[in-house]
Design a protein around this motif. Structure first.
Motif, PDB file in Angstrom:
ATOM      1  N   TYR A  95       0.928  -1.274   0.010  1.00 47.48           N
ATOM      2  CA  TYR A  95      -0.128  -0.028   0.112  1.00 47.48           C
ATOM      3  C   TYR A  95       0.919   1.332   0.048  1.00 47.48           C
ATOM      4  O   TYR A  95       1.830   1.282   0.523  1.00 47.48           O
ATOM      5  CB  TYR A  95      -0.755   0.008   1.194  1.00 47.48           C
ATOM      6  N   LEU A 124     -11.177  -5.864  -0.654  1.00 49.79           N
ATOM      7  CA  LEU A 124     -10.405  -4.666   0.066  1.00 49.79           C
ATOM      8  C   LEU A 124     -11.435  -4.215   0.590  1.00 49.79           C
ATOM      9  O   LEU A 124     -11.235  -3.731   1.832  1.00 49.79           O
ATOM     10  CB  LEU A 124      -9.786  -3.918  -1.151  1.00 49.79           C
ATOM     11  N   GLN A 127     -11.437  -5.694   3.873  1.00 49.97           N
ATOM     12  CA  GLN A 127     -10.407  -5.452   4.687  1.00 49.97           C
ATOM     13  C   GLN A 127     -10.373  -4.143   5.417  1.00 49.97           C
ATOM     14  O   GLN A 127      -9.309  -3.632   5.885  1.00 49.97           O
ATOM     15  CB  GLN A 127      -9.099  -5.595   3.726  1.00 49.97           C
ATOM     16  N   LYS A 129     -11.065  -1.205   3.591  1.00 48.46           N
ATOM     17  CA  LYS A 129     -10.445  -0.051   2.597  1.00 48.46           C
ATOM     18  C   LYS A 129     -11.668   0.476   2.087  1.00 48.46           C
ATOM     19  O   LYS A 129     -12.798   0.174   2.165  1.00 48.46           O
ATOM     20  CB  LYS A 129      -9.405  -0.687   1.538  1.00 48.46           C
ATOM     21  N   VAL A 188      -8.012   3.291  -2.183  1.00 45.06           N
ATOM     22  CA  VAL A 188      -7.389   2.519  -3.377  1.00 45.06           C
ATOM     23  C   VAL A 188      -8.191   2.643  -4.514  1.00 45.06           C
ATOM     24  O   VAL A 188      -9.292   2.759  -4.626  1.00 45.06           O
ATOM     25  CB  VAL A 188      -7.659   0.850  -2.780  1.00 45.06           C
TER      26      VAL A 188
END
Length: 520
Positions: A95, A124, A127, A129, A188
């Motif tokens: 990242y 993601l 997770q 994000k 992201v």
């Protein structure tokens, strides 16, 4: 995907199992079978040669010659080498320290990039994000629309300023998407780029231009695991023309031989980072070389199974169900809830395939009808809440109504009730420490203690009643036994003492005199 390879290796190891010592001829024969198995699985020839050479070298070393079980040691060596050619260790995403992390997807058309972009976004999101999908594939018809639909399915926004279908500049879209992510605080950015039916200069230039414009933190090459040897050639061509950091394998649930997964890492030197093994958006996860090697060698993949269960099952509900089992209060309603939770885990045949040693039942797993769970669920849902709570209410007419409502036969309803009743009894016995039916109770459990005490008492009783070998003493013992007054037993089967006066007992309990007959 690796069924053929797994079966061939299992047969190879079976031939050397039980041997106390392996000769050079045994090692050569085993290496030859491993070579054939890998070639049949479509593994690249250079990879096969290197793999077999390392296995033979280690097999002739001390770790096998001095081992108590040489066959198991050979399996361990093959497992270690499989882990090595699959990448050695799990490679995780890098990242960005500041600003949004940019992930660029590249690959041939048909590899599944657009679907995989949404799967990666969902992963993601789980997770913690906040991903943003970018529709930079402006060449393939309806590619932008497909990404928008998939983004809506996983609950991730899609940046798509251009309609696609040949309209728009993908380099500008990718560059503007990074600025959009900064404005809307996405951490992201996943850029879905265009693919082609084959390697060409236009594809390489466009991918290289996008890479230069957004300076991605990770470039992932998406490859279809079912295309065999050509996957390795394509991966090498992209590496030379564009460059990438990791590989994502799609369609691992297919029936191809899967040699690409065993070849790409060795040929390109780039690790496999993710794997997609199904059509659902949740059929996507990190690629673990050690776990994949375990699956190939039919050692199972318990860690992945546990991780999936932890994500799906509610710990609090599981504890409640365990308590109900212990008290015998587990109902068909609870059973239905567990069935629904199992469905969230995915295909039952896939789940069973993660258990060690299930390779020998592959045919049964392949023929497993996933709809059977739906049929069971339909039967239970055709019952009233009272019937689910108490299956004893299910007389003939109720069972006929349930069968009609669920579209099944009465025999199917009877079979389900019978299985549930037997399972409930067994679970209750296990929870109370009784062990499996026909087996002694667990050490220290109350059921086992009672059974043990009863056995001891019977043993003592049998020992005291043993007849003497002296004829005279045996005759005296028989006479004494005949003169003994048998102890009365109470209505509950407990050992009695003096004979019970049932009429007096009825009077003491203020019961009618004629009620005493029910006490006898």
């Amino acid at each position: 995907m690796f069924a053929t390879l797994s079966d061939r290796l299992a047969t190879t190891f079976k031939n050397i199992r039980g041997k106390g010592r392996l000769t050079d001829a045994d090692i050569d024969a085993t290496a030859r079978e491993i070579r054939i198995a890998l070639l049949e699985a479509d593994v690249a020839l250079p990879v096969v040669r290197e793999f077999v050479a390392r296995v033979k070298e280690r097999a002739r070393g001390e770790e096998v010659s001095q081992a108590l079980n040489p066959a198991q040691q050979i399996v361990k060596i093959v497992n270690d080498e499989l882990v090595t050619i699959l990448g050695g260790e799990t490679r995780r995403l890098r990242y960005a320290k500041t600003g949004p992390t940019v992930i660029m997807l590249a690959g041939l058309q048909g590899a599944g990039k657009t679907t995989l972009a949404a799967k990666l976004a969902l992963w993601l999101k789980e997770q913690g994000k906040a991903p943003l999908l970018v529709a930079a594939d402006l060449q393939r018809p309806n590619a932008v629309n497909q990404l928008q639909v998939n983004g809506e399915r996983v609950g991730v926004p899609v940046y798509a300023p251009q309609p696609g279908n040949g309209v728009g500049n993908p380099v500008d879209v990718a560059r503007d998407a990074v600025e959009e992510a900064k404005r809307k605080l996405h951490d992201v950015v996943i850029v879905d780029t265009a693919g082609r039916l084959g390697i060409d200069e236009e594809l390489m230039k466009q991918a290289a231009d996008i890479k230069a414009a957004v300076n991605p933190d990770e470039v992932l090459f998406v490859v279809d695991a079912m295309i065999g040897q050509d996957a390795v050639n394509t991966a090498q061509a992209f590496l030379d023309g564009v460059g990438y950091d990791g590989v994502v394998l799609t369609k691992l649930d297919g029936d191809a031989r899967g040699g690409a997964a065993l070849s790409i890492v060795q040929i390109t030197g780039k690790p496999v980072m993710f794997a997609s093994n199904g059509e659902k958006m949740t059929d996507f996860d990190l690629f673990h070389p050690d776990r994949m090697a375990g699956r190939i060698l039919d050692m199972g993949d318990m860690l992945t199974l546990i991780e999936q269960a932890e994500k799906t099952f509610d710990q609090g509900q599981a504890e409640k169900d365990a308590a109900k089992l212990a008290t015998g209060d587990f109902t068909l309603e609870d059973f239905l809830k567990q069935m629904q939770q199992l469905r969230k885990l995915g295909s039952m045949s896939k789940l069973m395939g993660m258990l060690p040693g299930m390779g020998q039942f592959r045919e049964q797993l392949d023929n497993f009808d996933e709809r059977e769970i739906d049929r069971i669920q339909a039967i239970i849902q055709s019952m009233t809440p009272a019937e689910r709570a108490n299956p004893k209410l299910l007389d003939g007419s109720r069972r006929a109504r349930i069968a009609k409502g669920s579209g099944r036969q009465v025999s199917d309803v009877n079979q389900l009730i019978q299985r549930f009743t037997e399972a409930s009894k067994m679970m209750k016995q296990l929870a109370s420490g009784g062990g499996m039916p026909g087996m002694p109770g667990a050490p220290g459990a109350s059921f086992g203690k009672r059974a043990g005490a009863k056995q001891v008492a019977q043993k003592k009783k049998g020992k005291g009643a043993r007849k003497s070998g002296n004829p005279a003493k045996a005759a005296q013992q028989a006479k004494a036994d005949a003169e003994k007054k048998p102890a009365a037993a109470n209505p509950f089967g407990m050992p009695g003492g003096e004979e019970i006066d049932y009429e007096k007992a009825a009077a003491d309990l203020n019961l009618p005199t004629d009620f005493s007959k029910f006490l006898k």
